[in-house]
Design an enzyme around this catalytic site. Structure first.
Site, mmCIF file in Angstrom:
data_model
loop_
_atom_site.group_PDB
_atom_site.id
_atom_site.type_symbol
_atom_site.label_atom_id
_atom_site.label_comp_id
_atom_site.label_asym_id
_atom_site.label_seq_id
_atom_site.Cartn_x
_atom_site.Cartn_y
_atom_site.Cartn_z
ATOM 1 N N LYS A 1 -9.717 -1.756 -8.507
ATOM 2 C CA LYS A 1 -8.482 -1.954 -7.744
ATOM 3 C C LYS A 1 -7.523 -0.842 -8.140
ATOM 4 C CE LYS A 1 -6.550 -5.178 -5.019
ATOM 5 N NZ LYS A 1 -7.112 -6.085 -4.026
ATOM 6 N N GLY B 1 1.782 -12.707 6.431
ATOM 7 C CA GLY B 1 1.536 -11.271 6.545
ATOM 8 C C GLY B 1 0.299 -11.011 7.383
ATOM 9 N N TYR C 1 -0.895 -14.618 9.225
ATOM 10 C CA TYR C 1 -0.730 -14.830 10.672
ATOM 11 C C TYR C 1 -2.048 -15.297 11.308
ATOM 12 C CZ TYR C 1 0.068 -14.209 15.607
ATOM 13 O OH TYR C 1 0.153 -14.446 16.955
#
Ligand code: NAD
Length: 343
Positions: free
Chosen positions: A80, A179, A183
């Site tokens: 990451k 977000g 959504y």
């Protein structure tokens, strides 16, 4: 700032601090484990309070990616990256080109993609400097709808396990964070007849779900106390903590956010309270599964693999009950077995 003695350091193979004077880039890339293949995991852009906070985030997130990729059955390790900057920063071209060069310097040990605060457009900019970017436009694209599908199916697996129901119709579900993923998740839940209670710090996003899905909007601090069946954390991490736990009325916690438990002991606390927890890295694997199809993109095959999240979670819930353990411990053990077998 300790790295090797950091509480979230977990034998990470590589932690790289990157700085580019011209663009102002400050980033940290963490490669946690590459037993199963090159590390793959998104890039988050966030205005961290301190360098220490950013390091904690990238160490925890990269470890989560190793476990996520293993349990999702992908030949990919875990990594990451975080960029320490305001996600609304204007200087994106220079910043993401510099980030692309930093990723390139790892020679393919780490592939990046979008995460919170980063768009596919940003990733396309970084891609001009390196081939080691995933979730590209014209290839697998935005992972969020796939993450949302996996999260929706994970919620259904939890509802089936706890209540024997095959649908979320009529259930009350609170969603924190509307977000990219939130959504689409609301869309699935609404289409199956769930009642939505939502919050966000972005008013525009709230207006959209209110209009599109008839969601009830509450203030961010009020989301925990809602009288709901399911709480879906879909914003940032650590929303299950000492402060929020006593407020929860939901009997299921299942959402897409990474690192939902502030600490491991909060998984124990959920179990003690009789709340079924869908381990975050299992339920939110849909996006990375879709990214894994990047080179020869096949939407149907990707969707079929995302749908397996339902079975994986069902197995974890069942084993956790049988062994009287937390769902997180069961998931970790299953993931570790896969990672160690690939050593
Ligand atoms: P996003 O940035 O598009 O959405 C996050 C939303 O949360 C934003 O609308 C933001 O305003 C809101 N938010 C932030 N702080 C809040 C608060 N205190 N209260 C309420 N709302 C708040 O990010 P996303 O891509 O939708 O990802 C959401 C979560 O899911 C993140 O934790 C991310 O790491 C995780 N995740 C995303 C994907 C993916 O495919 N995008 C994959 C796996 C995991």
């Amino acid at each position: 700032m300790a790295v090797f003695n950091h509480p979230s350091f977990d034998n990470h193979e590589h932690v790289m601090f990157c700085h580019d004077e011209e663009s102002g880039l400050k980033a940290i890339i963490a490669v946690h484990n590459t037993n199963l293949g090159p590390a793959v995991g998104g890039c988050r852009m966030w205005q961290y309070e301190s360098d220490e906070e950013a390091l904690t985030d990238v160490l925890r997130l990269s470890r989560g990616m190793t476990y996520k990729n293993a349990l999702a059955g992908l030949s990919m390790g875990g990594g990451k990256s975080v960029i320490l900057a305001d996600p609304k920063t204007a200087n994106r071209e220079a910043l993401f080109r510099a980030f692309g060069r930093a990723v390139d310097s790892l020679g393919g040990r780490y592939y990046s993609a979008e995460d919170v605060g980063v768009s596919t457009t940003d990733i396309m900019i970084a891609h001009q400097e390196t081939p080691y970017m995933a979730g590209l436009e014209g290839k697998s694209g935005d992972p969020s709808p796939f993450t949302a599908l996996g999260t929706f199916l994970g919620i259904k697996a939890a509802v089936k396990h706890q209540r024997g129901l095959d649908t979320v119709k009529g259930l009350k579900i609170s969603v924190q964070g509307i977000g990219h993923v939130g959504y689409y998740l609301c869309k699935h839940l609404h289409e199956e007849g769930a009642e939505l209670i939502v919050t966000d710090i972005n008013q525009e996003a709230l207006e959209t779900v209110k209009n599109d899905f008839g969601a009830i909007v509450v203030a961010p601090q009020d989301i925990y106390t809602q009288d709901v069946d399911i709480y879906a954390p879909c914003a940032l991490g650590a929303s299950i903590n000492d402060h929020t736990l006593p407020l929860l009325k939901a009997s299921i916690v299942a959402g897409c956010a990474n690192n939902q438990l502030a600490e491991r002991r909060h998984g124990e606390a959920l179990k003690e309270m009789g709340i079924l927890y869908a381990p975050d890295y299992v339920i939110n694997a849909g996006g990375i599964i879709n990214v894994s199809f990047e080179n020869e993109y096949d939407a149907a095959a990707s969707t079929a693999k995302v749908e397996k999240i339902y079975d994986t979670l069902s197995t974890i819930f069942k084993q956790a009950d049988e062994q009287n353990r937390t769902t997180g411990d069961v998931a970790d053990e299953m993931a570790r077995a896969i990672i160690n077998a690939a050593k």
